[in-house]
Motif scaffolding. Structure first.
Motif, short mmCIF file in Angstrom:
data_model
loop_
_atom_site.label_atom_id
_atom_site.label_comp_id
_atom_site.label_asym_id
_atom_site.label_seq_id
_atom_site.Cartn_x
_atom_site.Cartn_y
_atom_site.Cartn_z
N ASP A 35 -6.04 -4.12 -4.37
CA ASP A 35 -7.31 -3.60 -4.02
C ASP A 35 -7.44 -2.08 -4.61
OD1 ASP A 35 -8.29 -6.04 -2.94
OD2 ASP A 35 -8.81 -4.94 -1.06
N ARG B 267 -2.47 -7.58 -0.87
CA ARG B 267 -3.99 -7.37 -1.26
C ARG B 267 -4.30 -5.68 -1.36
NH1 ARG B 267 -9.23 -8.36 2.16
NH2 ARG B 267 -10.69 -6.81 0.91
N PRO C 170 -15.31 -13.63 5.75
CA PRO C 170 -15.19 -12.57 4.78
C PRO C 170 -15.69 -12.78 3.45
CG PRO C 170 -13.05 -12.41 5.99
CD PRO C 170 -14.02 -13.74 6.51
N THR D 163 -11.13 -12.65 11.31
CA THR D 163 -9.90 -12.49 10.34
C THR D 163 -8.88 -11.82 11.26
OG1 THR D 163 -8.88 -11.81 8.57
CG2 THR D 163 -10.81 -10.58 9.31
N ASN D 164 -8.88 -11.19 12.20
CA ASN D 164 -7.84 -10.41 13.01
C ASN D 164 -7.53 -11.27 14.31
OD1 ASN D 164 -8.23 -7.83 11.51
ND2 ASN D 164 -10.07 -7.66 12.19
N TYR E 177 -21.61 -2.42 6.22
CA TYR E 177 -21.88 -2.65 7.56
C TYR E 177 -23.24 -2.72 7.94
CZ TYR E 177 -16.81 -2.28 7.98
OH TYR E 177 -15.54 -2.80 7.96
N GLU F 245 -17.19 -4.09 -1.96
CA GLU F 245 -16.97 -3.98 -0.63
C GLU F 245 -18.17 -4.22 0.33
OE1 GLU F 245 -14.53 -1.31 1.45
OE2 GLU F 245 -13.15 -0.81 -0.36
N PRO F 246 -18.33 -5.21 1.10
CA PRO F 246 -19.62 -5.28 1.97
C PRO F 246 -19.99 -4.03 2.73
CG PRO F 246 -17.91 -7.04 2.52
CD PRO F 246 -17.29 -6.10 1.61
N GLU G 238 -19.48 -12.44 3.60
CA GLU G 238 -19.96 -11.02 3.55
C GLU G 238 -20.04 -10.53 2.14
OE1 GLU G 238 -17.48 -8.40 6.19
OE2 GLU G 238 -17.65 -9.91 7.70
N ILE G 239 -19.07 -10.83 1.47
CA ILE G 239 -18.95 -10.20 0.15
C ILE G 239 -20.12 -10.84 -0.89
CG2 ILE G 239 -17.56 -10.20 -2.19
CD1 ILE G 239 -15.02 -10.08 -0.26
N ARG H 132 0.76 -1.35 0.01
CA ARG H 132 0.07 -0.06 -0.01
C ARG H 132 0.88 1.25 0.08
NH1 ARG H 132 -4.94 0.21 2.74
NH2 ARG H 132 -4.43 -1.38 4.24
C1 LIG Z 1 -14.34 -8.82 3.94
C2 LIG Z 1 -13.14 -7.83 4.15
C3 LIG Z 1 -12.38 -7.78 5.09
C4 LIG Z 1 -11.24 -6.92 5.28
N1 LIG Z 1 -10.56 -6.66 6.29
C5 LIG Z 1 -9.56 -5.96 6.45
C6 LIG Z 1 -8.64 -6.04 7.53
O1 LIG Z 1 -8.68 -6.96 8.30
N2 LIG Z 1 -7.26 -5.19 7.55
C7 LIG Z 1 -7.25 -4.24 6.57
O2 LIG Z 1 -6.37 -3.37 6.62
N3 LIG Z 1 -8.18 -4.11 5.46
C8 LIG Z 1 -9.28 -5.13 5.36
N4 LIG Z 1 -10.18 -5.06 4.45
C9 LIG Z 1 -9.90 -4.08 3.44
C10 LIG Z 1 -10.43 -2.75 3.83
O3 LIG Z 1 -11.97 -2.67 3.88
C11 LIG Z 1 -10.12 -1.43 3.18
O4 LIG Z 1 -10.39 -1.98 1.72
C12 LIG Z 1 -8.59 -1.32 3.31
O5 LIG Z 1 -8.26 -1.53 4.36
C13 LIG Z 1 -8.54 -0.14 2.57
O6 LIG Z 1 -8.94 1.01 3.54
P1 LIG Z 1 -9.29 2.37 3.12
O7 LIG Z 1 -8.74 2.55 1.80
O8 LIG Z 1 -10.78 2.35 3.28
O9 LIG Z 1 -8.66 3.26 3.91
P2 LIG Z 1 -7.16 3.12 4.61
O10 LIG Z 1 -6.79 4.40 4.94
O11 LIG Z 1 -6.28 2.46 3.89
O12 LIG Z 1 -7.53 2.36 5.79
C14 LIG Z 1 -7.55 2.71 7.09
C15 LIG Z 1 -7.12 1.75 8.11
O13 LIG Z 1 -8.23 1.11 8.67
C16 LIG Z 1 -7.95 -0.16 8.90
N5 LIG Z 1 -9.10 -1.09 8.43
C17 LIG Z 1 -9.76 -0.71 7.23
N6 LIG Z 1 -10.74 -1.77 7.15
C18 LIG Z 1 -10.47 -2.58 7.99
C19 LIG Z 1 -11.20 -3.92 8.43
N7 LIG Z 1 -12.25 -4.44 7.85
N8 LIG Z 1 -10.86 -4.28 9.40
C20 LIG Z 1 -9.87 -3.97 10.42
N9 LIG Z 1 -9.08 -2.78 10.06
C21 LIG Z 1 -9.38 -2.24 8.93
C22 LIG Z 1 -6.55 -0.75 8.34
O14 LIG Z 1 -5.66 -0.49 9.27
C23 LIG Z 1 -6.39 0.65 7.50
O15 LIG Z 1 -5.11 0.89 7.22
C24 LIG Z 1 -11.00 -5.95 4.36
C25 LIG Z 1 -11.84 -6.08 3.33
C26 LIG Z 1 -13.03 -6.75 3.00
C27 LIG Z 1 -13.68 -6.95 1.93
#
Ligand SMILES: Cc1cc2nc3c(=O)[nH]c(=O)nc-3n(C[C@H](O)[C@H](O)[C@H](O)COP(=O)(O)OP(=O)(O)OC[C@H]3O[C@@H](n4cnc5c(N)ncnc54)[C@H](O)[C@@H]3O)c2cc1C
Ligand SMILES: Cc1cc2nc3c(=O)[nH]c(=O)nc-3n(C[C@H](O)[C@H](O)[C@H](O)COP(=O)(O)OP(=O)(O)OC[C@H]3O[C@@H](n4cnc5c(N)ncnc54)[C@H](O)[C@@H]3O)c2cc1C
Lengths: 311, 249
Positions: free
Chosen positions: A232, A228, B37, B13-14, B186, B183-184, B40-41, A201
């Motif tokens: 993404d 990922r 996860p 997943t965490n 909430y 992106e699912p 959810e999708i 990222r």
């Molecule tokens: C089913 C599913 C599960 C996901 N699980 C995670 C995950 O465990 N960790 C992750 O980094 N991304 C996760 N993602 C991806 C997440 O939704 C975002 O696509 C990705 O973190 C990019 O975030 P952003 O661009 O919104 O913001 P950014 O500024 O890039 O993200 C802000 C921070 O929030 C945290 N964050 C965002 N989404 C999650 C989440 N679902 N769970 C925990 N922390 C989160 C991360 O630390 C991230 O760095 C998941 C996506 C899906 C579809």
């Protein structure tokens, strides 16, 4: 009886994954046949015949098999299944797509992504993103398993097995091929590359990803991988994702750049021989698996590394 | 047309899982559980198809203990219409058995499309959708990154090793989701409240006439060989020297 391998190939070339699956198949201790299913796939079949330890190659060539869709391919394997008590496929997208379909039609469980043959009926496989290793034993009449290719060395060449042509199955018409958008690259294939340069990222954009990662990969004749988050965000193509839900790799050298080291990412690369991490956060989990780390800004360090290697 | 979405309750997943020291499995006591996860999708995709007027009803199904009802409530809170719990207290239900149970549910529900996750992040099997398709004699499109519903058919773009591939499937069909499909959403608080009133039917493997006994014996479960942290280096030149020493350049 015997073992059947569903070959991974693109008609013109036999993929390395087939030779790796052969190593797992030979450990079962029975004669091994390789099925090459495709369209105008003679070249791939000839290559399979040269693998050492193969009893025979079955070439099924026809329109219904052109894209190796699951339905006709499963029908074909099923028509051969009576002669085999083990059917193996590499855990590639084609193998993972078809093998469970075959297993269900034989009313047997599939064992997914085996990493070790303990005995002909007993295997190791990773679960929970590689955080646990399960030893499973099957009592089914036919073994159906996919093979994690990063866990097995490729079988040698030097064989000369006969190639037997068999009929391609009829197409049920349930599915049809619309089109493909496949990556074209002169780089080594991610799944079998000796060196992988992987970006996360932190690269921040597709342009930066190219600008920073590609020259280092060129210098090292490496494949490019990505986390990922980078995929993404559109910095890298989907087929470059390394991890639990992407590709599992085990190169000689894996360089993780701006990747934090989430368990899902580690699941795909922690069996690499040497791991290098470049990350400005010294506490990033990637350093817990890295042999060598540089705690620094990637945008200065990576170009410097590329330059140092050129000298 | 109805869409059926099978959802699995898995370790969140965490969570960093722990392998039991006696080798009998993974310690699941008191760990946070969530909907897989990828499921959810799958729910999200079904809901979008319904919202676009292409589907009439979204049904979520889970196979598991009473606790799996929570996972179904999550699906209902996201927006699914109804839920079916196939209740079993078995410690392990393998993909083949899950596929057989789903087939039995499908015989009653008659959906035109079934959307599953490509893999559950606990067992990482990546089988159930393909097995279900086989048992039903339906076409399948695994690892979907795009789903376009047509008239009597569905076009699915798949993430394959070499890039992307698009298939057209005749309905009824099976689709399994990959990460980039959507992106699912909430579930909002009001929707979580509403979900409590939505119908959740219960059945069992016995009632469905399915033998769900496992075929595989798990002999032991161990931790992988640990990798030890190496050294942090001071400069690019040091790194190049180390890599030369290690013989990987
Ligand atoms: C089913 C599913 C599960 C996901 N699980 C995670 C995950 O465990 N960790 C992750 O980094 N991304 C996760 N993602 C991806 C997440 O939704 C975002 O696509 C990705 O973190 C990019 O975030 P952003 O661009 O919104 O913001 P950014 O500024 O890039 O993200 C802000 C921070 O929030 C945290 N964050 C965002 N989404 C999650 C989440 N679902 N769970 C925990 N922390 C989160 C991360 O630390 C991230 O760095 C998941 C996506 C899906 C579809
Ligand atoms: C169901 C599921 C499946 C998943 N499957 C996968 C998978 O197969 N593969 C995968 O990779 N992930 C997967 N993930 C996502 C995973 O949990 C992480 O969110 C993802 O790996 C994070 O990617 P990242 O390390 O690139 O990003 P981040 O976690 O955001 O890390 C970026 C890193 O870059 C560093 N950095 C920032 N700027 C700089 C700079 N200028 N110089 C140097 N370093 C810098 C930061 O310190 C940080 O450590 C999955 C998640 C879920 C929920």
């Amino acid at each position: 009886m015997a073992t059947l391998i569903i070959a991974e190939h693109n008609d013109a070339h036999l993929n390395d994954a087939t030779a790796k699956t052969l190593t797992a198949a030979l450990a079962l201790g029975q004669p091994v046949d390789i099925l090459v299913a495709g369209k105008q796939a003679k070249a791939a079949a000839d290559a399979a015949a040269q693998l050492s330890g193969v009893r025979s190659v079955l070439l099924a060539d026809g329109d219904s098999l052109a894209e190796r869709r699951a339905e006709p391919l499963a029908d074909l394997v099923l028509s051969l299944a009576g002669k085999y008590d083990a059917i193996l496929a590499p855990a590639t997208s084609t193998g993972k797509n078809v093998a469970p379909r075959v297993a269900a039609l034989l009313d047997v469980m599939q064992i997914s992504e085996i990493t070790k043959v303990v005995a002909p009926d007993t295997f190791e496989r990773p679960i929970y993103a590689g955080n646990a290793i399960e030893t499973v034993q099957t009592s089914d009449k036919t073994l159906v398993a996919t093979v994690r290719i990063a866990a097995f060395a490729a079988a040698a060449t030097g064989g000369n097995a006969p190639v037997e042509t068999i009929a391609a199955p009829a197409d049920s018409g349930l599915s049809s091929f619309v089109g493909a958008d496949l990556s074209v690259s002169d780089r080594p294939e991610l799944a079998s590359a000796r060196v992988i340069v992987s970006g996360g990222r932190a690269l921040g954009s597709a342009d930066k990803f190219q600008e920073v990662i590609a020259p280092l990969a060129d210098q090292l004749k490496a494949a490019i991988g990505a986390s990922r988050a980078a995929v993404d965000a559109g910095y890298a193509a989907n087929d470059l994702q390394v991890g639990q839900t992407g590709k599992v790799v085990a190169p000689e050298l894996y360089i993780a750049i701006g990747i934090s080291g989430a368990i899902q990412h580690l699941a795909g690369m922690k069996d690499s021989k040497v791991i290098v991490a470049i990350n400005k956060d010294g506490d990033a989990p990637i350093f817990q698996v890295a042999d060598y780390g540089l705690v620094d800004d990637l945008f200065t360090v990576v170009p410097a590394l590329t330059k140092a290697l050129a000298n | 047309m109805k869409i059926l979405v099978p959802v699995k309750r898995v370790v969140d997943t965490n969570v960093k899982i722990r392998v039991k020291p006696d080798g009998t499995g993974v310690d699941l006591a008191n760990v946070k559980m969530s909907m897989n996860p990828f499921d959810e999708i799958a729910v999200e995709e079904a809901l979008r198809l319904k919202e676009a007027g292409k589907a009439t009803e979204v049904i979520v199904v889970s196979i598991g203990s009473d606790k799996s009802a929570e996972t179904l409530r999550t699906g209902l809170a996201m927006g699914a219409d109804r839920a079916v719990l196939v209740k079993t207290d078995a410690a392990r239900v393998e993909p083949l058995a899950v596929a057989k149970l789903l087939k039995a549910v499908i015989a009653t529900e008659q959906p035109s499309l079934v959307i599953l996750g490509k893999q559950a992040i606990d067992d990482d099997s990546n089988q159930t959708g393909q097995m279900l398709a086989a048992l039903l004699g339906w076409p399948q499109a695994t690892f979907a990154s795009k789903v376009v519903l047509g008239d009597g058919s569905v076009d699915v773009t798949r993430e394959v090793d070499g890039g992307l591939e698009t298939l057209r499937l005749q309905l009824p069909a099976i689709v399994t989701t990959d990460l980039r499909l959507n992106e699912p959403r909430y579930a909002s608080l009001p929707n979580i409240m509403k979900a409590k009133k939505k119908p959740l039917d219960e059945t069992s493997p016995e009632a469905l006439g399915v033998d769900a006994a496992p075929r595989l014996a798990v002999l032991k479960t161990v931790e992988p060989a640990a990798r030890t942290a190496g050294v942090k280096l001071g400069s690019v030149d040091e790194l190049v020297a180390k890599l030369k020493q290690a013989g990987v350049l």
